[in-house]
Design a protein around this motif. Sequence first.
Motif, PDB file in Angstrom:
ATOM      1  N   SER A  81      17.479  14.539  -2.793  1.00 17.06           N
ATOM      2  CA  SER A  81      16.969  15.770  -1.826  1.00 17.06           C
ATOM      3  C   SER A  81      17.958  16.238  -0.864  1.00 17.06           C
ATOM      4  CB  SER A  81      15.920  14.615  -0.652  1.00 17.06           C
ATOM      5  OG  SER A  81      16.723  13.723  -0.071  1.00 17.06           O
ATOM      6  N   VAL A  82      19.340  15.640  -0.989  1.00 16.38           N
ATOM      7  CA  VAL A  82      20.324  16.399  -0.191  1.00 16.38           C
ATOM      8  C   VAL A  82      20.925  17.377  -1.095  1.00 16.38           C
ATOM      9  CG1 VAL A  82      22.575  16.300   0.890  1.00 16.38           C
ATOM     10  CG2 VAL A  82      20.947  14.351   0.979  1.00 16.38           C
ATOM     11  N   SER A  83      20.502  18.919  -0.772  1.00 19.16           N
ATOM     12  CA  SER A  83      21.120  19.891  -1.384  1.00 19.16           C
ATOM     13  C   SER A  83      22.627  20.197  -1.619  1.00 19.16           C
ATOM     14  CB  SER A  83      20.220  21.250  -1.071  1.00 19.16           C
ATOM     15  OG  SER A  83      20.874  21.452   0.391  1.00 19.16           O
ATOM     16  N   LYS A  87      26.715  10.410  -5.333  1.00 15.81           N
ATOM     17  CA  LYS A  87      26.028  10.760  -4.042  1.00 15.81           C
ATOM     18  C   LYS A  87      24.918  11.723  -4.458  1.00 15.81           C
ATOM     19  CE  LYS A  87      28.260   9.283  -0.647  1.00 15.81           C
ATOM     20  NZ  LYS A  87      27.611   8.626   0.567  1.00 15.81           N
ATOM     21  N   ALA A  88      24.973  12.672  -5.452  1.00 17.03           N
ATOM     22  CA  ALA A  88      24.056  13.572  -5.596  1.00 17.03           C
ATOM     23  C   ALA A  88      22.883  12.686  -6.379  1.00 17.03           C
ATOM     24  CB  ALA A  88      24.314  14.727  -6.660  1.00 17.03           C
ATOM     25  N   TYR A 136      25.025  18.210  -2.015  1.00 13.45           N
ATOM     26  CA  TYR A 136      25.291  17.453  -3.265  1.00 13.45           C
ATOM     27  C   TYR A 136      25.227  18.205  -4.363  1.00 13.45           C
ATOM     28  CZ  TYR A 136      26.282  13.463   0.017  1.00 13.45           C
ATOM     29  OH  TYR A 136      26.919  12.701   1.127  1.00 13.45           O
ATOM     30  N   LYS A 137      23.952  18.758  -4.500  1.00 12.76           N
ATOM     31  CA  LYS A 137      23.561  19.558  -5.855  1.00 12.76           C
ATOM     32  C   LYS A 137      24.185  20.602  -5.687  1.00 12.76           C
ATOM     33  CE  LYS A 137      18.742  17.793  -6.152  1.00 12.76           C
ATOM     34  NZ  LYS A 137      17.378  18.022  -5.715  1.00 12.76           N
ATOM     35  N   HIS A 196      22.094   9.357  -6.071  1.00  5.38           N
ATOM     36  CA  HIS A 196      21.540   8.528  -5.074  1.00  5.38           C
ATOM     37  C   HIS A 196      20.878   9.343  -4.053  1.00  5.38           C
ATOM     38  CE1 HIS A 196      22.885   5.022  -7.306  1.00  5.38           C
ATOM     39  NE2 HIS A 196      24.103   5.585  -6.974  1.00  5.38           N
ATOM     40  N   ASN A 197      21.184  10.586  -3.814  1.00  8.33           N
ATOM     41  CA  ASN A 197      20.689  11.458  -2.664  1.00  8.33           C
ATOM     42  C   ASN A 197      19.732  12.790  -3.352  1.00  8.33           C
ATOM     43  OD1 ASN A 197      21.292   9.426  -0.432  1.00  8.33           O
ATOM     44  ND2 ASN A 197      23.361  10.257  -0.880  1.00  8.33           N
TER      45      ASN A 197
END
Length: 132
Positions: A112-114, A106-107, A116-117, A109-110
Amino acid sequence: MPTIKYTREDIAKLENERDQFQLERDSLIKDVEKLREEIEELKKYNYELELSVDSDLKQQVDKWFENWHYTKVKNDLLELELQETKEDYRIVNSKYTNLTEHIRLKALHNPSVSRYKDLMHYIDELEADTHD
């Protein structure tokens, strides 16, 4: 052929010797009877002693066997518990691996989503703590 004539004194002496031999024989017979009784008593004592020793040994062996059996059952139960714990660990570890892989994907492939980071950083910190 000469004939031997015994006098009354000779006959009395012979009878006296015969009586002494009979007394000695009777005394020896009594001694032999006493010895037989003592031997029988010793045999009984020896038999009772063997029974006592056998009984004590049997009790010790029975106690040892009970302790051994208890220990064996306890070890078998611990072995079963260990196997169950290993299986539980394998299941939890598999789920953990699947979850972390899912979060990593998920991190990846995405980007920009914080959240997941943040989760990836948190997982990395947890794994770093467990390796120390």
